[in-house]
Enzyme design. Structure first.
Site, mmCIF file in Angstrom:
data_model
loop_
_atom_site.group_PDB
_atom_site.id
_atom_site.type_symbol
_atom_site.label_atom_id
_atom_site.label_comp_id
_atom_site.label_asym_id
_atom_site.label_seq_id
_atom_site.Cartn_x
_atom_site.Cartn_y
_atom_site.Cartn_z
ATOM 1 C CB VAL A 136 51.013 -7.430 -11.813
ATOM 2 C CG1 VAL A 136 51.099 -7.393 -13.333
ATOM 3 C CG2 VAL A 136 50.803 -8.856 -11.316
ATOM 4 C CG HIS A 140 46.345 -11.324 -7.344
ATOM 5 N ND1 HIS A 140 45.925 -12.346 -8.150
ATOM 6 C CD2 HIS A 140 46.833 -11.916 -6.212
ATOM 7 C CE1 HIS A 140 46.141 -13.513 -7.540
ATOM 8 N NE2 HIS A 140 46.683 -13.269 -6.362
ATOM 9 C CG ASP A 141 46.829 -3.029 -8.555
ATOM 10 O OD1 ASP A 141 47.148 -3.116 -9.766
ATOM 11 O OD2 ASP A 141 46.649 -1.932 -7.988
ATOM 12 C CB SER A 181 47.165 -2.752 -14.293
ATOM 13 O OG SER A 181 47.943 -3.510 -13.392
ATOM 14 N N PRO A 213 52.913 -15.848 -8.341
ATOM 15 C CG PRO A 213 53.423 -16.050 -6.089
ATOM 16 C CD PRO A 213 53.112 -15.037 -7.139
ATOM 17 C CG HIS A 236 46.842 -18.376 1.675
ATOM 18 N ND1 HIS A 236 47.883 -18.909 0.957
ATOM 19 C CD2 HIS A 236 46.322 -17.404 0.882
ATOM 20 C CE1 HIS A 236 47.988 -18.282 -0.215
ATOM 21 N NE2 HIS A 236 47.053 -17.358 -0.279
ATOM 22 C CG ASP A 261 49.379 -0.301 -12.333
ATOM 23 O OD1 ASP A 261 48.706 -1.264 -11.885
ATOM 24 O OD2 ASP A 261 50.196 -0.432 -13.256
#
Ligand code: HEM
Ligand SMILES: *[C@@H]1O[C@H](CO)[C@@H](O)[C@H](O)[C@H]1NC(C)=O
Ligand SMILES: *[C@@H]1O[C@H](CO)[C@@H](O)[C@H](O)[C@H]1NC(C)=O
Length: 356
Positions: free
Chosen positions: A61, A57-58, A67, A153, A184, A65
């Protein structure tokens, strides 16, 4: 004392007092660092799956960084986007950053995200999956916009959407999609992210095993009456969107027996291990998300899943490579949107703006 010796003394004193307490790292993620990070991840083993999700997830996107960790203005940062619901382990990232910063200069939150995911992967796979990452030197962002998380996604995505999403990143495609989805096998998910698969929106038997579906529904519902009363009062359980289920049917004894899971080739204990068992579950229609099941609708993806199910060693290697690639996704912001000096002090905020 001659002028010269005074100067020498002053330089020597300055050297003693001004010597940085921390060493500037040489660009490697060395064994000493690895051990420090590993210890912290082991102490927080419960959150370890969350650390692997944070990497995705970092880095997905606008690159790696940190974020995703910024939590400054309610509703406005990536962390507030629905895609980042349930994200956990952020405090562990801060602990890792702080621990490494005692001995090394310029360890950023973005570095800590990459290191945490690497050690979480190693630990949860019992060291079957160990990959190389670059040492400290990633710059932390000063900005984080909720809308940017839109490139992650959603769990209701279909195959074409997922493939296009992965192909939008250099070096990612069908193989990485099928390989990375295997993660998963660990962690847990909130009912709100797979409720569409339980509430009758999908035709159950084609996309999801009926018995599995019913067992997951029961597990993530609230009962107001004891089971023996329900028939009498005709009470229906109420779906609980905040309830969680393990991502892997392997790890839920009740669901596993209720759904008659075929555990051939799957190690049932210890639970929570990062192995190739996701593929056995998916090929039996026993996964939570449509984004997982939908891999079965593509011939090449289906063949890959069969291979990874039968040959764990192949999947271990490919998974490590894909994680290494995720860890290298380059930042995509203007230079002005990075911390001067590279690292935020607090991973979740900018103020006080201290770069060290
Ligand atoms: C392919 C598209 C993907 C979709 C649609 C997706 C979606 C999701 C969703 C909705 C959850 C549940 C979160 C919650 O309710 O707390 C989840 C959990 C998780 N995902 Fe994914 N994911 C995808 C790919 C990935 C990738 C590439 C990684 C990492 C390499 C990853 C790692 C994880 C982990 C470790 C969990 C468990 C988190 C925990 O236990 O807190 N996922 N995923
Ligand atoms: C973001 O910060 C707020 C206020 O401190 C806190 O209540 C919330 O739990 C934080 N969100 C996350 C995801 O940590
Ligand atoms: C970090 O930012 C500095 C400029 O402040 C830049 O020279 C350096 O290349 C950046 N590092 C990375 C890994 O992007």
């Amino acid at each position: 004392m001659a002028k010269g010796s005074v100067l020498v003394l002053m330089v020597a004193l300055a050297a003693v007092f001004l010597k940085p307490a921390v060493a500037v790292v040489d660009g490697r993620y060395d064994v000493t660092m690895q051990e420090k990070v590993r210890k912290i991840v082991e102490e927080n083993r419960f959150d370890a799956p969350g650390l692997i999700r944070i990497l995705f997830h970092d880095c997905w996107v606008k690159g790696c960084d940190a974020s995703v960790l910024l939590n400054m203005t309610k509703g406005e940062n990536e962390i507030h986007a629905p895609q980042n619901g349930g994200l956990r382990g952020m405090g562990v990232i801060q602990s890792i950053k702080d621990a490494l910063s005692v001995d090394y200069n310029y360890v950023s939150c973005a570095d800590a995200v990459v290191f945490a995911a690497r050690e979480a992967t190693a630990i949860l796979s019992n060291y079957a999956i160990v990959y190389e990452v670059d040492g400290p030197g990633r710059n932390d962002s000063t900005t984080s916009y909720a809308a940017d998380a839109g490139v992650l996604p959603p769990p209701f995505a279909d195959f074409d959407f997922l493939l296009a999403n992965f192909q939008s990143k250099a070096g990612f495609g069908l193989e990485e999609l099928v390989v990375l989805s295997g993660v998963h096998a660990i962690g847990r998910s909130h009912r709100g992210t797979f409720n569409d698969r339980l509430d009758g929106t999908v035709t159950p038997s084609s996309q999801i095993n009926d018995d599995y579906r019913n067992a997951i529904d029961r597990k993530t519902s609230t009962y107001y009456y004891p089971a023996s009363w329900q028939a009498l009062v005709g009470a229906k359980p109420s779906p609980d969107m905040a309830a969680t289920a393990e991502n892997n049917v392997r790890d839920m004894d009740d669901v596993r027996s209720a759904s008659r899971y075929d555990a051939t080739g799957v190690k049932l204990t210890p639970k929570g291990v990062l192995d190739n068992s996701y593929y056995a579950a998916n090929l039996q229609n026993m996964v939570l998300f449509k984004s997982d099941w939908t891999l079965r609708t593509n011939f090449a993806a289906g063949a890959a899943m069969q291979l990874y199910k039968e040959k764990p060693e192949i999947w271990y290697g490919l998974f490590g490579n894909a994680m290494a690639k995720l860890s290298k996704l380059a930042p995509e912001r203007p230079q002005a949107e990075f911390v001067q000096g590279g690292a935020r002090k607090y991973c979740d905020k900018i103020e006080p703006a201290i770069a060290y």
